[in-house]
Design a protein around this motif. Structure first.
Motif, PDB file in Angstrom:
ATOM      1  N   SER A 106      24.629  -2.370  -0.047  1.00  0.00           N
ATOM      2  CA  SER A 106      24.676  -3.503  -0.974  1.00  0.00           C
ATOM      3  C   SER A 106      26.049  -3.619  -1.610  1.00  0.00           C
ATOM      4  CB  SER A 106      23.657  -3.320  -2.098  1.00  0.00           C
ATOM      5  OG  SER A 106      22.430  -3.855  -1.720  1.00  0.00           O
ATOM      6  N   ASN A 107      26.563  -2.501  -2.106  1.00  0.00           N
ATOM      7  CA  ASN A 107      27.872  -2.528  -2.765  1.00  0.00           C
ATOM      8  C   ASN A 107      28.950  -3.013  -1.803  1.00  0.00           C
ATOM      9  OD1 ASN A 107      26.586  -1.554  -5.003  1.00  0.00           O
ATOM     10  ND2 ASN A 107      27.572   0.438  -5.028  1.00  0.00           N
ATOM     11  N   LEU A 108      28.891  -2.554  -0.559  1.00  0.00           N
ATOM     12  CA  LEU A 108      29.913  -2.947   0.415  1.00  0.00           C
ATOM     13  C   LEU A 108      29.777  -4.421   0.789  1.00  0.00           C
ATOM     14  CD1 LEU A 108      29.929   0.187   2.770  1.00  0.00           C
ATOM     15  CD2 LEU A 108      31.518  -0.354   0.913  1.00  0.00           C
ATOM     16  N   ILE A 110      28.360  -6.849  -1.029  1.00  0.00           N
ATOM     17  CA  ILE A 110      28.739  -7.696  -2.176  1.00  0.00           C
ATOM     18  C   ILE A 110      30.265  -7.795  -2.268  1.00  0.00           C
ATOM     19  CG2 ILE A 110      28.733  -7.892  -4.700  1.00  0.00           C
ATOM     20  CD1 ILE A 110      26.020  -6.513  -4.714  1.00  0.00           C
ATOM     21  N   ASN A 111      30.956  -6.682  -2.089  1.00  0.00           N
ATOM     22  CA  ASN A 111      32.417  -6.731  -2.120  1.00  0.00           C
ATOM     23  C   ASN A 111      32.948  -7.683  -1.050  1.00  0.00           C
ATOM     24  OD1 ASN A 111      32.634  -4.932  -4.206  1.00  0.00           O
ATOM     25  ND2 ASN A 111      33.250  -3.187  -2.953  1.00  0.00           N
ATOM     26  N   GLY A 112      32.401  -7.569   0.143  1.00  0.00           N
ATOM     27  CA  GLY A 112      32.835  -8.431   1.241  1.00  0.00           C
ATOM     28  C   GLY A 112      32.638  -9.900   0.906  1.00  0.00           C
ATOM     29  N   ILE A 113      31.562 -10.184   0.191  1.00  0.00           N
ATOM     30  CA  ILE A 113      31.282 -11.567  -0.211  1.00  0.00           C
ATOM     31  C   ILE A 113      32.240 -12.004  -1.322  1.00  0.00           C
ATOM     32  CG2 ILE A 113      29.583 -13.094  -1.301  1.00  0.00           C
ATOM     33  CD1 ILE A 113      27.381 -11.341   0.008  1.00  0.00           C
ATOM     34  N   LYS A 114      32.484 -11.102  -2.277  1.00  0.00           N
ATOM     35  CA  LYS A 114      33.280 -11.465  -3.459  1.00  0.00           C
ATOM     36  C   LYS A 114      34.764 -11.622  -3.168  1.00  0.00           C
ATOM     37  CE  LYS A 114      32.349  -8.236  -6.603  1.00  0.00           C
ATOM     38  NZ  LYS A 114      32.195  -7.567  -7.904  1.00  0.00           N
ATOM     39  N   TYR A 115      35.333 -10.703  -2.390  1.00  0.00           N
ATOM     40  CA  TYR A 115      36.792 -10.665  -2.259  1.00  0.00           C
ATOM     41  C   TYR A 115      37.260 -11.403  -1.019  1.00  0.00           C
ATOM     42  CZ  TYR A 115      35.869  -7.427  -5.968  1.00  0.00           C
ATOM     43  OH  TYR A 115      35.406  -6.880  -7.134  1.00  0.00           O
ATOM     44  N   LEU A 172      33.146   0.207 -10.181  1.00  0.00           N
ATOM     45  CA  LEU A 172      32.340   1.410  -9.941  1.00  0.00           C
ATOM     46  C   LEU A 172      31.635   1.398  -8.585  1.00  0.00           C
ATOM     47  CD1 LEU A 172      30.756   1.922 -13.483  1.00  0.00           C
ATOM     48  CD2 LEU A 172      32.487   3.354 -12.384  1.00  0.00           C
ATOM     49  N   GLY A 173      31.537   0.230  -7.986  1.00  0.00           N
ATOM     50  CA  GLY A 173      30.758   0.080  -6.745  1.00  0.00           C
ATOM     51  C   GLY A 173      31.172   1.029  -5.632  1.00  0.00           C
ATOM     52  N   LEU A 174      32.474   1.100  -5.371  1.00  0.00           N
ATOM     53  CA  LEU A 174      32.951   1.949  -4.272  1.00  0.00           C
ATOM     54  C   LEU A 174      32.868   3.427  -4.635  1.00  0.00           C
ATOM     55  CD1 LEU A 174      36.026  -0.004  -2.867  1.00  0.00           C
ATOM     56  CD2 LEU A 174      33.790   0.334  -1.794  1.00  0.00           C
TER      57      LEU A 174
HETATM   58 MG    MG Z   1      32.068  -3.885  -5.996  1.00  0.00          MG
END
Ligand code: MG
Ligand code: ATP
Length: 207
Positions: A106-108, A110-115, A172-174
């Protein structure tokens, strides 16, 4: 939070222009604070060895379907396509803590979606490596400069402060993803190029 509440106490409560708005903002900030506290708790539990993994045999492909379902709306909003590069008709049984790996993925994702500036993709692949599966979460977003890549797994570390702030997040996600993967005795790595995209890879034991 304090600022919003103080303003309300000092007369803002009677001002229809801000009273509702400031309560909504305070509530949002509290929500965010709860998430930060939870995230820090995860990290410290792994670091103190208190976090006990609940290992199970499960199908990675099914878990990824679940992760994609969870983030489908957000992806759509950002015009990001969620894709699977692996064969859909096979099963990929691993032995791991399903809940924790869901969080990592999920964290990975979401990052891919956000950045990313939109019209991109987040693509997951699963590679067979005899005793392990290698899971890759790749995107064609902003990418991360080489100097920052070294620090990306540190808690609270965020790359482009202004751009990251637009998206919200704590940094904190990564750190959590790394702690959870390492608690499984596995590793997580990053490959990234500015302007081209980023790929995170980690391994899990086969069931
Ligand atoms: Mg993140
Ligand atoms: P949180 O995950 O706690 O909500 P966050 O997304 O900022 O906040 P991390 O997930 O730890 O924190 O990521 C740290 C930083 O690394 C991000 O702020 C962003 O600058 C950069 N980053 C992470 N993943 C990517 C990615 N796929 N593409 C480009 N930059 C990324």
């Amino acid at each position: 939070i304090q600022g919003y509440i103080l303003t309300l106490l000092e007369g803002g409560l009677d001002d229809p222009d801000i009273n509702h708005l400031y309560l909504v903002k305070a509530e949002k900030s509290i929500d965010r604070m709860i998430q930060v506290v939870k995230d820090l708790e995860y990290i410290s539990r792994v670091e103190s060895g208190e976090l006990e993994l609940v290992r199970d045999d499960f199908d990675l492909a099914k878990l990824i379907d679940e992760v994609f379902d969870l983030h489908e709306m957000r992806a759509k909003k950002n015009k990001i396509k969620l894709m699977q590069a692996y064969r859909n008709d096979l099963s990929y049984m691993v032995n791991a803590d399903r809940k924790r790996i869901l969080q990592v993925l999920s964290n990975l994702v979401i990052n891919g979606i956000k950045y990313s500036s939109g019209k991109g993709y987040v693509k997951i692949d699963i590679l067979d490596m005899e005793r392990h599966f290698l899971i890759e979460v790749a995107d064609n977003g902003f990418g991360i400069p080489a100097d920052d890549q070294k620090r990306i797994f540190e808690r609270f570390y965020r790359v482009d402060k202004s751009r990251s702030r637009e998206e919200g997040g704590t940094g904190l996600g990564l750190s959590i993803a790394k702690h959870f993967v390492e608690a499984h005795g596995q590793t997580i790595n990053i490959q990234s190029e500015v302007g081209r995209g980023t790929a995170f890879t980690f391994t899990l034991n086969k069931a």
